[in-house]
Design an enzyme around this catalytic site. Structure first.
Site, PDB file in Angstrom:
ATOM      1  N   ASN A   8       0.762  -1.342   0.042  1.00 37.74           N
ATOM      2  CA  ASN A   8      -0.083   0.071  -0.210  1.00 37.74           C
ATOM      3  C   ASN A   8       0.833   1.292   0.164  1.00 37.74           C
ATOM      4  O   ASN A   8       2.136   1.272  -0.364  1.00 37.74           O
ATOM      5  CB  ASN A   8      -1.128  -0.107   1.123  1.00 37.74           C
ATOM      6  N   ARG A   9       0.521   2.317   0.528  1.00 42.73           N
ATOM      7  CA  ARG A   9       0.912   3.685   0.227  1.00 42.73           C
ATOM      8  C   ARG A   9       1.815   4.167   1.313  1.00 42.73           C
ATOM      9  O   ARG A   9       1.940   3.977   2.565  1.00 42.73           O
ATOM     10  CB  ARG A   9      -0.142   4.724   0.033  1.00 42.73           C
ATOM     11  N   HIS A  69       2.543   0.351  -3.282  1.00 42.33           N
ATOM     12  CA  HIS A  69       2.991  -0.841  -3.632  1.00 42.33           C
ATOM     13  C   HIS A  69       4.453  -1.091  -4.242  1.00 42.33           C
ATOM     14  O   HIS A  69       4.686  -1.860  -5.183  1.00 42.33           O
ATOM     15  CB  HIS A  69       1.945  -1.317  -4.776  1.00 42.33           C
ATOM     16  N   HIS A 100      -1.542  -9.505  -3.272  1.00 38.77           N
ATOM     17  CA  HIS A 100      -2.585  -8.843  -3.865  1.00 38.77           C
ATOM     18  C   HIS A 100      -3.512  -9.564  -4.530  1.00 38.77           C
ATOM     19  O   HIS A 100      -4.141  -9.239  -5.547  1.00 38.77           O
ATOM     20  CB  HIS A 100      -1.977  -7.716  -4.668  1.00 38.77           C
ATOM     21  N   TYR A 125      -7.013 -11.084  -5.815  1.00 42.11           N
ATOM     22  CA  TYR A 125      -8.312 -10.816  -6.008  1.00 42.11           C
ATOM     23  C   TYR A 125      -9.164 -12.018  -5.853  1.00 42.11           C
ATOM     24  O   TYR A 125      -8.805 -12.961  -6.689  1.00 42.11           O
ATOM     25  CB  TYR A 125      -8.785 -10.053  -7.398  1.00 42.11           C
ATOM     26  N   ASP A 168     -11.552   0.356   0.628  1.00 46.53           N
ATOM     27  CA  ASP A 168     -10.092   0.501   0.015  1.00 46.53           C
ATOM     28  C   ASP A 168      -9.400   0.914   1.322  1.00 46.53           C
ATOM     29  O   ASP A 168      -8.711   2.069   1.290  1.00 46.53           O
ATOM     30  CB  ASP A 168      -9.864   1.195  -1.013  1.00 46.53           C
ATOM     31  N   GLU A 209      -5.844  -8.026   1.642  1.00 46.78           N
ATOM     32  CA  GLU A 209      -4.166  -8.093   2.020  1.00 46.78           C
ATOM     33  C   GLU A 209      -3.908  -7.751   3.306  1.00 46.78           C
ATOM     34  O   GLU A 209      -3.989  -6.536   3.774  1.00 46.78           O
ATOM     35  CB  GLU A 209      -3.700  -6.935   0.915  1.00 46.78           C
TER      36      GLU A 209
HETATM   37  C1  GLA Z   1      -4.686  -1.609  -3.344  1.00 35.79           C
HETATM   38  C2  GLA Z   1      -4.824  -0.163  -2.962  1.00 35.79           C
HETATM   39  C3  GLA Z   1      -5.859   0.260  -4.196  1.00 35.79           C
HETATM   40  C4  GLA Z   1      -5.474   0.345  -5.420  1.00 35.79           C
HETATM   41  C5  GLA Z   1      -5.254  -1.334  -5.699  1.00 35.79           C
HETATM   42  C6  GLA Z   1      -4.488  -1.823  -6.966  1.00 35.79           C
HETATM   43  O1  GLA Z   1      -5.568  -2.188  -2.743  1.00 35.79           O
HETATM   44  O2  GLA Z   1      -5.010   0.340  -1.765  1.00 35.79           O
HETATM   45  O3  GLA Z   1      -6.092   1.813  -3.938  1.00 35.79           O
HETATM   46  O4  GLA Z   1      -4.394   0.848  -5.595  1.00 35.79           O
HETATM   47  O5  GLA Z   1      -4.384  -1.695  -4.510  1.00 35.79           O
HETATM   48  O6  GLA Z   1      -5.596  -1.143  -7.906  1.00 35.79           O
END
Ligand code: GLA
Length: 337
Positions: free
Chosen positions: A65-66, A92, A166, A168, A237, A302
């Site tokens: 994440n960020r 990421h 990550h 899905y 998110d 995640e």
């Molecule tokens: C994470 C982020 C989202 C996005 C996805 C990938 O989960 O929190 O904002 O960037 O990855 O698309």
């Protein structure tokens, strides 16, 4: 680059490639024993190389994440210049994160499991991070229908590390009907509030009484639009703070598809889980079997330390020092109900 297919005694299958440590297929039985591939993805390594912008199935590193403003202070040293790939922020692991590198792969097996051990040396300065980081990620498929992920790492300089996966999921099958009617329960009383760029501000907010409340199981779709309004992030998110002791291996979340009966329980040693409802999928990605992945056609759980931890002193630390061994474990356990 190559693919590996793991199979257990129940016929469950997990396919992965050493490019990005990407898990591309997970075949799981429903309540009648019928298998479906429950993870979104592509068929070829080339597609993952060219356009896996959604990070399907990939290992994320060095930092899940960020990180706000692409910088942080580490033991009195200012680390700046992480790659800005999400507006002014770092997402990421940057431009060429762990999802885009080729891992060394070694097949392993043991009592009740087969697996692959992935190893990667991330060089000092890669994507702006200090220190050589030697990382390993072990994937196992067990006879108890569990996908086990074990992360380990060491570094030769003080650095930060926060890996995740990550993948899905759509428990109806990756090409199936929307997972918005899956029921989700998250073992959490708090989430980390963010600014409009998805950067945790440091506030740890109770979920009680708002759409973020998954203490009781509810449909993913029930409050997904409200969550978007609350956060300006367009759906779920966010990072939920898992209700557990530090380092305790505990249940983080349970997802269940009422139609097929497939259930997925997520256990982890990590303190947080990013529940992402696939808001950025927009029908532009064509995946396995020509499936077009529409908005919210898959969701991610995640497991991680909290995003932006290097900038928030009261979050559990993501600092890794020379001489320490980073260890983390997450299990996605599949069953039926
Ligand atoms: C994470 C982020 C989202 C996005 C996805 C990938 O989960 O929190 O904002 O960037 O990855 O698309």
């Amino acid at each position: 680059m190559e693919f590996f297919t793991l199979e257990n005694k129940n016929g469950m299958k997990l396919k992965l490639t050493n490019f990005g440590g990407i898990v591309s297929e997970i075949h799981v039985p429903d309540r009648d024993g019928t298998l479906a591939d429950v993870t979104l993805g592509f068929e070829t390594v080339e597609e993952y190389q060219d356009h896996n912008d959604a990070y399907f199935g990939a290992i994320i590193g060095r930092f899940g994440n960020r990180i706000g403003d692409c910088s942080f202070c580490l033991d009195g040293t200012y680390v700046s210049g992480l790659h800005a790939n999400d507006g002014k922020n770092h997402l990421h692991g940057g431009k060429r994160g762990f999802d885009k590198v080729v891992w060394d792969a070694e097949e392993i097996s043991g009592d009740g499991f087969t697996g692959v051990k992935l190893s990667y040396l991330s060089k000092d300065g890669e994507e702006g991070y200090p220190g050589n980081l030697q990382a390993t990620v072990i994937y196992k498929l067990t006879d108890a229908n569990e996908w086990v992920i074990e992360y380990e790492a060491t570094a030769d300089k003080t650095t930060v590390y926060n890996p995740t996966n990550h993948a899905y999921f759509n428990l109806a099958g990756h090409a199936g009907p929307s997972p918005l009617d899956h029921e989700l329960q998250i073992n959490s009383e708090f989430y980390t509030a963010t600014d409009d760029g998805g950067i945790p501000t440091g506030a740890i907010v109770p979920v009680a009484g708002c759409g973020m409340d998954f203490r009781q199981a509810k449909a993913i779709g029930q409050d997904v639009d409200e969550a978007g309004v609350v956060s300006s992030r367009g759906g779920f998110d966010h990072n939920w703070v898992i209700d557990k002791r530090p380092d305790e291996f505990a249940l983080a979340a349970t997802a269940w598809d009422p139609k097929s009966g497939r259930e997925m329980k997520v256990y982890t040693t990590e303190p947080g889980v990013q529940f992402y409802s696939g808001n950025f999928l927009d029908g532009s990605l064509k995946g396995k079997g020509g499936t077009v992945y529409q908005k919210r056609s898959g969701f991610c759980l995640e497991t991680q330390h909290f995003p932006n931890s290097p900038n928030i002193g009261h979050f559990p630390t993501t600092t890794l020092r020379p001489g320490e061994v980073f260890k983390s474990k997450t299990v996605y356990a599949f069953g039926v109900r």
